[in-house]
Design an enzyme around this catalytic site. Structure first.
Site, PDB file in Angstrom:
ATOM      1  N   SER A   1      25.322  66.767  34.516  1.00 29.68           N
ATOM      2  CA  SER A   1      26.001  65.543  34.076  1.00 29.68           C
ATOM      3  C   SER A   1      25.706  64.348  34.976  1.00 29.68           C
ATOM      4  O   SER A   1      25.881  63.197  34.557  1.00 29.68           O
ATOM      5  CB  SER A   1      27.514  65.776  34.001  1.00 29.68           C
ATOM      6  OG  SER A   1      28.012  66.232  35.242  1.00 29.68           O
TER       7      SER A   1
ATOM      8  N   ASP B   1      38.632  62.127  37.973  1.00 30.16           N
ATOM      9  CA  ASP B   1      37.187  62.366  38.068  1.00 30.16           C
ATOM     10  C   ASP B   1      36.683  61.618  39.300  1.00 30.16           C
ATOM     11  O   ASP B   1      36.499  60.404  39.276  1.00 30.16           O
ATOM     12  CB  ASP B   1      36.473  61.868  36.819  1.00 30.16           C
ATOM     13  CG  ASP B   1      34.961  62.125  36.866  1.00 30.16           C
ATOM     14  OD1 ASP B   1      34.470  62.580  37.910  1.00 30.16           O
ATOM     15  OD2 ASP B   1      34.279  61.854  35.863  1.00 30.16           O
TER      16      ASP B   1
ATOM     17  N   HIS C   1      31.759  61.833  39.035  1.00 31.04           N
ATOM     18  CA  HIS C   1      30.884  60.935  38.294  1.00 31.04           C
ATOM     19  C   HIS C   1      31.198  59.483  38.650  1.00 31.04           C
ATOM     20  O   HIS C   1      32.142  59.199  39.384  1.00 31.04           O
ATOM     21  CB  HIS C   1      31.037  61.181  36.790  1.00 31.04           C
ATOM     22  CG  HIS C   1      30.756  62.590  36.398  1.00 31.04           C
ATOM     23  ND1 HIS C   1      31.757  63.531  36.222  1.00 31.04           N
ATOM     24  CD2 HIS C   1      29.593  63.241  36.179  1.00 31.04           C
ATOM     25  CE1 HIS C   1      31.216  64.692  35.898  1.00 31.04           C
ATOM     26  NE2 HIS C   1      29.904  64.556  35.873  1.00 31.04           N
TER      27      HIS C   1
END
Length: 464
Positions: free
Chosen positions: A184, A432, A435
């Site tokens: 990702s 998160d 990311h």
């Protein structure tokens, strides 16, 4: 030659032609009217002043594009600069032609050695101007109230990284296929790049398949450029965990054919993996089990994943070289490990609460982050310094580990989902801290990528 030189050459040629025409016209007028007064000094000098200022203005526009306004979906705090975008206006990109230009292209830059500095211009795009941002990375649309994290740029000590120019990027890739391969984080960097290019050229989605669209391809018809993403969290052949089997299985001797089967169609590949190697896994080489990581109850030897991670990189690079031997050249970029910034538990409000970059003395590159980066750089160096025959390979490590480490403010945090505090602050909220928000710090990864490509344009490939 680089775009600025092409522009200057074009201007100089135009100047010579117009000067000849002006001279012939002046002689004709003088013969036709011998009593006509000669033109004033100001009129004579004006065209030359104009020609002198025009290249300066073009160079100024290249490094400092004209700003436009921010999306209306967010309010900017007072005294905060406005987000910007640019429509690139660069000429063709060719390898340097003069000796000085060739020597300049050979100068290397340690991109990891630098600091984050304030940037009044801000990013090239915003939350509504790019349609390829994954929902969980769109921090602005999800209600993140602070925008200060958008106004920083990475400044290496050895060189200056120009602002990203979409037209130069596409010209360097004209008629080629760029592939991002990995997990990702590879997708995060890909979507950043697409958004940056979209500030001037719109991509067309031409292929999409797999769960969560893990295999996609976009086309830029203006330059016949394809950009793809291939989901491959280990690069090598691996089986992801399931409900029945709570660990991954990696075969370190063979590459993942879901992307490698198309290597002959790829001109440039960006490899980005790392975080999936922290998960429970069994490691195999052929039919032999080498050991495992966090695989309780499997009766295998527990081994560290750093060597395994390096082995996966080595297998990948060796396979690329072997399959492209004797064929057309290929450019390979290895994006180094990007650290997370969890401060405590992932579901606590303050999991990644910082709103500014770390200062250099505040954070050191050490522990797992340093070891993961070291494993990648070791394998890249082994290939570049090796004495065995290689394909026509250009290889570079996009060393962003330190850059990323210094940006605890750039993650979605609780804004992984839209308006997480609309009903007040609860006891738990998913964060998160791995990311990166888009736009955000990861845009700098692609500015460095373009700078590497420009330097490559003036260097020959290694023959093999």
């Amino acid at each position: 030659m680089p775009p600025r030189h092409s522009i200057l050459k074009l201007i100089n040629n135009q100047r010579k032609t117009e000067n000849k025409q002006n001279k012939r016209g002046s002689e004709k007028n003088t013969m036709g009217n011998p009593f006509k007064e000669p033109p004033s000094l100001t009129k004579k000098l004006f065209p030359y002043i104009l020609y002198a200022l025009l290249p300066i203005a073009l160079i100024r526009l290249y490094f400092y594009p004209i700003p436009i306004s921010l999306s209306s979906s967010n309010q900017i705090p007072q005294n905060t600069p406005t987000l910007t975008t640019t429509a690139a206006a660069s000429s063709s990109v060719s390898p340097p032609s003069t000796e000085d230009e060739r020597e300049s292209a050979k100068i290397t830059c340690d991109y990891s050695n630098g600091k984050w500095v304030p940037d009044k211009l801000g990013p090239l795009y915003n939350d509504t101007s790019c349609g390829t941002i994954k929902e969980g990375r769109n921090c602005m649309s999800h209600g993140r109230p602070d925008l200060g994290y958008l106004f920083w740029r990475w400044s290496p000590k050895q060189c200056n990284i120009p602002r990203f120019d979409p037209q130069i990027f596409l010209k360097l890739l004209k008629n080629k296929h760029l592939a991002f391969v990995g997990d990702s984080m590879a997708r995060n960097q890909l979507e950043s790049l697409l958004c940056m290019i979209s500030s001037a050229f719109s991509p067309e989605l031409v292929y999409s398949t797999g769960e969560d669209n893990k295999f996609r391809r976009w086309h830029f018809p203006s330059h016949n450029v394809n950009v793809s993403i291939y989901w491959s969290p280990f690069l090598v052949n691996g089986t992801e965990k399931t409900e029945e089997k709570n660990y991954n299985t990696l075969h370190l001797e063979s590459i993942d054919e879901r992307w490698a089967s198309e290597l002959d169609q790829i001109d440039m590949v960006v490899l980005s993996i790392g975080h999936w190697f922290l998960l429970p896994a069994v490691y195999m080489y052929g039919d032999e089990v080498l050991g495992c990581h966090f695989c309780a109850g499997q009766n295998y030897t527990e081994i560290e994943f750093y060597d395994v991670f390096g082995k996966a990189i080595k297998t990948t690079l060796d396979t690329i070289i072997e399959r492209r031997r004797g064929g057309k050249g290929i450019d390979v970029i290895v994006t180094t490990f990007s650290p997370h910034h969890f401060e405590g538990e992932w579901d606590k409000f303050g999991a990644c609460p910082k709103t500014e970059p770390f200062k250099e003395e505040e954070k050191k590159l050490e522990g797992m982050d340093a070891e993961m980066r070291k494993a990648e750089l070791k394998e890249v160096k082994a290939i570049r310094d090796g004495d065995k025959k290689h394909a026509k390979l250009r290889l570079e490590a996009l060393d962003v580990t330190k850059l990323a480490l210094m940006r605890p403010d750039g993650h979605p945090g609780p804004y992984l989902y839209a308006n997480p505090f609309a009903n007040g602050i609860g006891d738990r909220v998913q964060n998160d801290c791995v990311h990166w928000c888009l736009p955000g710090p990861i845009d700098s990864w692609n500015e460095i990528l373009l700078d590497v490509m420009v330097r490559w344009a003036g260097q020959p490939r290694r023959e093999g």
